[in-house]
Design an enzyme around this catalytic site. Structure first.
Site, PDB file in Angstrom:
ATOM      1  N   MET A 167      -6.663 -39.582  -1.822  1.00 61.75           N
ATOM      2  CA  MET A 167      -5.420 -39.378  -2.571  1.00 61.75           C
ATOM      3  C   MET A 167      -5.479 -40.155  -3.876  1.00 61.75           C
ATOM      4  O   MET A 167      -5.941 -41.294  -3.913  1.00 61.75           O
ATOM      5  CB  MET A 167      -4.212 -39.864  -1.760  1.00 61.75           C
ATOM      6  CG  MET A 167      -3.916 -39.035  -0.532  1.00 61.75           C
ATOM      7  SD  MET A 167      -2.615 -39.784   0.492  1.00 61.75           S
ATOM      8  CE  MET A 167      -3.558 -41.055   1.353  1.00 61.75           C
ATOM      9  N   HIS A 168      -4.991 -39.535  -4.941  1.00 63.51           N
ATOM     10  CA  HIS A 168      -4.892 -40.236  -6.221  1.00 63.51           C
ATOM     11  C   HIS A 168      -3.604 -41.059  -6.198  1.00 63.51           C
ATOM     12  O   HIS A 168      -2.530 -40.556  -6.505  1.00 63.51           O
ATOM     13  CB  HIS A 168      -4.848 -39.242  -7.375  1.00 63.51           C
ATOM     14  CG  HIS A 168      -5.993 -38.281  -7.381  1.00 63.51           C
ATOM     15  ND1 HIS A 168      -7.299 -38.669  -7.537  1.00 63.51           N
ATOM     16  CD2 HIS A 168      -6.027 -36.938  -7.243  1.00 63.51           C
ATOM     17  CE1 HIS A 168      -8.085 -37.610  -7.505  1.00 63.51           C
ATOM     18  NE2 HIS A 168      -7.334 -36.550  -7.305  1.00 63.51           N
ATOM     19  N   GLU A 194     -11.720 -27.881  -4.844  1.00 59.72           N
ATOM     20  CA  GLU A 194     -10.459 -27.898  -5.593  1.00 59.72           C
ATOM     21  C   GLU A 194     -10.600 -27.517  -7.064  1.00 59.72           C
ATOM     22  O   GLU A 194      -9.725 -27.785  -7.877  1.00 59.72           O
ATOM     23  CB  GLU A 194      -9.762 -29.262  -5.474  1.00 59.72           C
ATOM     24  CG  GLU A 194      -8.745 -29.332  -4.365  1.00 59.72           C
ATOM     25  CD  GLU A 194      -9.359 -29.492  -2.979  1.00 59.72           C
ATOM     26  OE1 GLU A 194      -8.592 -29.485  -2.008  1.00 59.72           O
ATOM     27  OE2 GLU A 194     -10.585 -29.616  -2.833  1.00 59.72           O
ATOM     28  N   TYR A 210     -12.896 -28.655  -9.175  1.00 57.55           N
ATOM     29  CA  TYR A 210     -13.474 -29.706 -10.020  1.00 57.55           C
ATOM     30  C   TYR A 210     -14.905 -29.338 -10.433  1.00 57.55           C
ATOM     31  O   TYR A 210     -15.396 -28.251 -10.145  1.00 57.55           O
ATOM     32  CB  TYR A 210     -13.411 -31.051  -9.296  1.00 57.55           C
ATOM     33  CG  TYR A 210     -12.015 -31.624  -9.203  1.00 57.55           C
ATOM     34  CD1 TYR A 210     -11.318 -32.019 -10.350  1.00 57.55           C
ATOM     35  CD2 TYR A 210     -11.375 -31.764  -7.964  1.00 57.55           C
ATOM     36  CE1 TYR A 210     -10.030 -32.545 -10.268  1.00 57.55           C
ATOM     37  CE2 TYR A 210     -10.089 -32.290  -7.874  1.00 57.55           C
ATOM     38  CZ  TYR A 210      -9.427 -32.684  -9.026  1.00 57.55           C
ATOM     39  OH  TYR A 210      -8.155 -33.197  -8.941  1.00 57.55           O
ATOM     40  N   ARG A 255     -17.413 -32.559  -0.122  1.00 60.83           N
ATOM     41  CA  ARG A 255     -16.143 -31.825  -0.067  1.00 60.83           C
ATOM     42  C   ARG A 255     -16.392 -30.416  -0.592  1.00 60.83           C
ATOM     43  O   ARG A 255     -16.607 -30.219  -1.791  1.00 60.83           O
ATOM     44  CB  ARG A 255     -15.094 -32.562  -0.894  1.00 60.83           C
ATOM     45  CG  ARG A 255     -13.697 -31.961  -0.852  1.00 60.83           C
ATOM     46  CD  ARG A 255     -12.901 -32.430   0.350  1.00 60.83           C
ATOM     47  NE  ARG A 255     -11.508 -32.043   0.194  1.00 60.83           N
ATOM     48  CZ  ARG A 255     -10.566 -32.832  -0.325  1.00 60.83           C
ATOM     49  NH1 ARG A 255     -10.883 -34.048  -0.740  1.00 60.83           N
ATOM     50  NH2 ARG A 255      -9.329 -32.421  -0.429  1.00 60.83           N
ATOM     51  N   HIS A 279      -6.891 -26.182  -7.970  1.00 57.39           N
ATOM     52  CA  HIS A 279      -5.603 -26.690  -8.448  1.00 57.39           C
ATOM     53  C   HIS A 279      -4.834 -25.639  -9.246  1.00 57.39           C
ATOM     54  O   HIS A 279      -3.608 -25.699  -9.330  1.00 57.39           O
ATOM     55  CB  HIS A 279      -5.800 -27.947  -9.291  1.00 57.39           C
ATOM     56  CG  HIS A 279      -6.100 -29.172  -8.478  1.00 57.39           C
ATOM     57  ND1 HIS A 279      -5.398 -29.496  -7.342  1.00 57.39           N
ATOM     58  CD2 HIS A 279      -7.025 -30.145  -8.633  1.00 57.39           C
ATOM     59  CE1 HIS A 279      -5.877 -30.617  -6.830  1.00 57.39           C
ATOM     60  NE2 HIS A 279      -6.870 -31.028  -7.585  1.00 57.39           N
ATOM     61  N   ALA A 317      -4.793 -22.453  -8.526  1.00 57.66           N
ATOM     62  CA  ALA A 317      -4.426 -21.326  -7.672  1.00 57.66           C
ATOM     63  C   ALA A 317      -2.911 -21.202  -7.592  1.00 57.66           C
ATOM     64  O   ALA A 317      -2.196 -22.206  -7.535  1.00 57.66           O
ATOM     65  CB  ALA A 317      -5.017 -21.505  -6.275  1.00 57.66           C
ATOM     66  N   ARG A 376      -1.680 -37.464   3.303  1.00 54.67           N
ATOM     67  CA  ARG A 376      -0.285 -37.921   3.160  1.00 54.67           C
ATOM     68  C   ARG A 376       0.328 -38.479   4.441  1.00 54.67           C
ATOM     69  O   ARG A 376       1.156 -39.400   4.363  1.00 54.67           O
ATOM     70  CB  ARG A 376       0.561 -36.787   2.581  1.00 54.67           C
ATOM     71  CG  ARG A 376       0.172 -36.401   1.163  1.00 54.67           C
ATOM     72  CD  ARG A 376       0.864 -35.136   0.691  1.00 54.67           C
ATOM     73  NE  ARG A 376       0.534 -34.023   1.562  1.00 54.67           N
ATOM     74  CZ  ARG A 376       1.180 -32.852   1.541  1.00 54.67           C
ATOM     75  NH1 ARG A 376       2.190 -32.670   0.718  1.00 54.67           N
ATOM     76  NH2 ARG A 376       0.822 -31.878   2.340  1.00 54.67           N
ATOM     77  N   GLN A 408       7.283 -35.448  -3.095  1.00 54.73           N
ATOM     78  CA  GLN A 408       8.183 -36.049  -4.066  1.00 54.73           C
ATOM     79  C   GLN A 408       7.742 -37.425  -4.552  1.00 54.73           C
ATOM     80  O   GLN A 408       7.906 -37.755  -5.724  1.00 54.73           O
ATOM     81  CB  GLN A 408       9.596 -36.134  -3.489  1.00 54.73           C
ATOM     82  CG  GLN A 408      10.256 -34.778  -3.327  1.00 54.73           C
ATOM     83  CD  GLN A 408      11.661 -34.880  -2.749  1.00 54.73           C
ATOM     84  OE1 GLN A 408      12.385 -35.830  -3.020  1.00 54.73           O
ATOM     85  NE2 GLN A 408      12.040 -33.918  -1.952  1.00 54.73           N
ATOM     86  N   LYS A 455      22.946 -24.266 -17.991  1.00 55.37           N
ATOM     87  CA  LYS A 455      21.875 -24.619 -18.925  1.00 55.37           C
ATOM     88  C   LYS A 455      21.045 -23.391 -19.305  1.00 55.37           C
ATOM     89  O   LYS A 455      20.902 -22.451 -18.544  1.00 55.37           O
ATOM     90  CB  LYS A 455      20.956 -25.662 -18.282  1.00 55.37           C
ATOM     91  CG  LYS A 455      21.654 -26.961 -17.917  1.00 55.37           C
ATOM     92  CD  LYS A 455      20.695 -27.885 -17.167  1.00 55.37           C
ATOM     93  CE  LYS A 455      21.388 -29.155 -16.730  1.00 55.37           C
ATOM     94  NZ  LYS A 455      20.484 -30.028 -15.922  1.00 55.37           N
ATOM     95  N   LEU A 460      20.394 -34.190  -4.036  1.00 58.01           N
ATOM     96  CA  LEU A 460      20.303 -34.846  -2.731  1.00 58.01           C
ATOM     97  C   LEU A 460      18.980 -35.603  -2.733  1.00 58.01           C
ATOM     98  O   LEU A 460      17.968 -35.119  -2.234  1.00 58.01           O
ATOM     99  CB  LEU A 460      20.362 -33.823  -1.590  1.00 58.01           C
ATOM    100  CG  LEU A 460      21.632 -32.985  -1.517  1.00 58.01           C
ATOM    101  CD1 LEU A 460      21.597 -32.059  -0.308  1.00 58.01           C
ATOM    102  CD2 LEU A 460      22.869 -33.857  -1.459  1.00 58.01           C
TER     103      LEU A 460
END
Length: 675
Positions: free
Chosen positions: A27-28, A165, A167, A215, A253, A255, A312, A340, A564, A659
């Site tokens: 993970m970055h 991914e 890269y 990978r 990325h 896609a 994650r 998030q 808006k 929320l």
């Protein structure tokens, strides 16, 4: 007690053994870029103490042109070796193993010096890449190999060579980005030359007692990507070149198919990895949306992979594996795949954390320690702010009483979990319920707290949340107008033609809720694949269905309106907003912006446009749903403050901004840690 024999089974790699079948995926986080190597070390060491078998760092650049961003971490100097040794020593002291990911971003590198096989600009970067010549290619290979050599000197147990991914190495593999006609392009044998050379020379440079993970992109999900025969061919050659393990990459990325968001079914791509099983002799790892021990065990027991990669989920709970081994599955804080505080932070240039666990990447500056002065604590409101306060305070030893007007804990999380694509919120509420019970927190439901009830507590926390904002539209009290709360709680009848007022997060959620009927694609993998146009890469190159996305017919005709003039959903997450917009457009939701709400009557919603209130229009609707924002519910806080009682006001009661569970949980956790 739940048992997970496949998940907890050791994996013998010959020269070393992994204690179980769990990899913490790369993970970055941004931690390496802080320069605080004690902080970096503690992040990884805590996961090692949680018994994950092997961890992979965030992507470390082998050179300047390959780094993901200006200032991104690299492994190029003697000082870099010393810095990383702080991390590896700490991890080894904690009983863990760790590999460094070598990430060459190629055309994804966010800078003018980026390089690629061909000068084909990425749609997610403003910088056209520089086409490499022979000398340039040789430099990239040498730099990647040297980064691996330095990683071994720094004490890493291995490296992961990032080949998926979209890269750099992945860019050489497919004609989508490789237009070359020399020995590095053209035939597939030529296009896969670069990754094979990298792996072969990395093995020569690091010896036999060093883990090399490759990978590999199992399914590209972009036009002109790899066929599955090519994927198998590459995997077999990667094994011959000296790789120890093959890890799964899913989708580029760029896609336009979601691969890790919460609306993606659990273990949605394990079937792709399973297709490779038996075709190589080295262990294969599967990844993406595996977030519970039960899901991981199922994936392994059905032969989809030899290991599972959890990224994650290791932010959400560093002790995922240890808790599973102890039979404490209900205590595992769940990853809800919201993006998030992790990926949205990464792409926003912020340090990564986790919505459900604000301590992630903040271990050194947010300690949760036993309280020296035990207090009685009243928490009013059992939404995410109140629950995070109550649980953290109870963990520290404080005596907590939780009040709520509702008949169940969870607050507005109980509405969020009703949205198709947000089923993970059920697990989050279940986890809160288990923690509240196990920590002995006294819960008073169906109770409207009053100042008299709260007298005598040492500390009072007000987490009473929000109320819907009144948009003050003439006619809004008519029988064809309902608010989002009644809709999501099933208390309002909604007609076929619907106008949704407000295109923030709630407006999007309500629109998705009303557009679907029947089974949610998130819990039905074939339905989800059809909806997004995903198919078997053995049948169609890159795994893209030739007919494209085929969503089910929308349940209603919906118009989503906002005052808006900006793009609908502009305030949604950086990495998920496009998914929500695409999902609603597939359901033929009509986006209308720049409106003034003039009145509501039996014919529908009357609007005009612009400051001059031009082009009066009637949006025909059987039902108008109000999602026009929120205001803080502070009445109890104000009553207490007027009596001179000191209170802590947090969550929506403090700031009514959509929320925002991320802010609410972070605020509650930090308050409880400081009491």
């Amino acid at each position: 007690m739940a048992t997970y024999p496949n998940l907890l089974k050791p994996l013998d790699l010959g020269f070393t053994t992994l204690k179980n079948r769990v990899l913490m995926g790369s993970m970055h986080t941004g931690l390496e870029e802080t320069g605080d190597w004690n902080r970096v070390a503690e992040f990884y060491a805590e996961r090692a103490r949680g018994d994950v078998a092997l961890m992979v760092t965030g992507g470390i650049g082998p050179n300047l042109e390959g780094s993901v961003l200006p200032g991104a971490a690299m492994m190029v100097s003697e000082q870099d070796i010393e810095n990383h040794r702080v991390v590896t020593d700490r991890v080894h002291e904690a009983g863990g193993k760790i590999a460094m990911q070598i990430l060459h971003a190629g055309r994804y590198s966010y800078g003018p010096k980026c390089v690629a096989p061909s000068p084909v600009k990425s749609p997610i970067s403003p910088f056209p890449p520089n086409e490499l010549d022979e000398d340039g290619i040789e430099k990239q290979i040498a730099d990647i190999v040297e980064a691996a050599r330095k990683a071994k000197l720094a004490g890493y147990d291995g490296v992961e060579i990032m080949g998926s991914e979209g890269y750099f190495l992945n860019q050489f593999l497919v004609t989508h980005t490789n237009k070359r006609t020399d020995r590095w392009g053209g035939s597939y044998e030529n296009r896969m030359r670069l990754p094979l050379e990298v792996v072969r020379r990395t093995r020569e440079a690091t010896g036999t007692d060093f883990i090399i993970i490759y990978r590999l992109s199992m399914i590209d999900l972009v036009p002109d990507g790899s066929t599955f025969d090519e994927v198998v061919q590459l995997a077999q050659e990667i094994e011959k070149a000296g790789a120890t393990i093959i890890n799964t990459g899913i989708g580029w990325h760029e896609a336009r198919i979601p691969t890790i968001a919460t609306s993606v079914p659990r273990a949605a791509f394990a079937w792709v990895t399973k297709k490779l099983m038996g075709k190589v002799g080295i262990p294969v790892i599967t990844s993406n949306r595996i977030n519970t021990p039960e899901v991981a065990e199922e994936v392994l027991s059905t032969g989809c992979a030899d290991m599972v990669s959890l990224a994650r989920p290791m932010l959400a709970d560093a002790y995922f594996v240890a808790k599973a081994a102890r039979g404490e599955t209900s205590h595992i804080a769940p990853c809800i795949a919201c993006n998030q505080a992790c990926l949205d932070h990464t792409f926003g240039g912020k340090l990564t954390s986790c919505l459900v666990n604000p301590r992630a990447c903040h271990e050194t500056e947010l300690p949760i320690e036993p309280a020296t002065d035990i207090k009685t604590l009243a928490v009013v409101g059992s939404g995410p702010a109140g629950l995070s306060t109550a649980i953290t305070a109870a963990e520290r030893g404080h005596k907590v009483t939780l009040f709520d007007q509702s008949d169940e804990i969870g607050g507005q999380l109980n509405m969020a979990k009703q949205i198709p694509g947000k089923e993970e919120f059920w697990g989050l509420v279940d986890w809160y319920r288990a923690m509240v019970t196990d920590l002995g927190i006294e819960v008073k439901l169906n109770t409207t707290a009053t100042p008299d009830m709260l007298a005598g507590f040492d500390e009072v926390v007000i987490a009473t949340g929000v109320l819907p904002r009144d948009p003050e539209i003439p006619g809004q009290d008519g029988p064809n107008v309902v608010n989002y709360i009644d809709v999501l709680r099933g208390k309002a009848k909604v007609g076929h033609k619907v106008a949704v007022i407000g295109a923030g997060g709630i407006g999007f959620d309500v629109s998705e809720f009303l557009a679907h009927e029947g089974t949610s694609p998130t819990v039905d993998l074939p339905l989800w694949m059809k909806e997004w146009g995903v198919t078997d890469p053995a049948e169609h190159r890159s795994g893209l269905a030739p007919e494209g996305p085929q969503p089910e017919e929308p349940a209603r005709e919906i118009t989503l309106l906002q005052r808006k003039k900006t793009k609908h959903g502009k305030g949604l997450g950086k990495t998920t907003g496009w998914i929500h917009r695409a999902a609603l457009k597939m359901k033929d939701v009509n986006f209308v912006g720049g409106v003034n709400y003039e009145k509501i009557d039996a014919s529908g919603l009357h609007v005009s446009f612009g400051e001059a209130r031009e082009n009066p229009t009637v949006i025909e609707a059987d039902t108008i749903v109000l999602c026009a924002g929120q205001v803080s519910e502070r009445s109890l806080a104000e009553a207490l403050e007027s009596q001179g009682t000191k209170v802590h006001v947090i969550g929506g009661a403090d700031v009514a901004a959509e929320l925002d569970a991320k802010r609410a949980i972070n605020q509650g956790t930090r308050l409880a840690a400081a009491l």
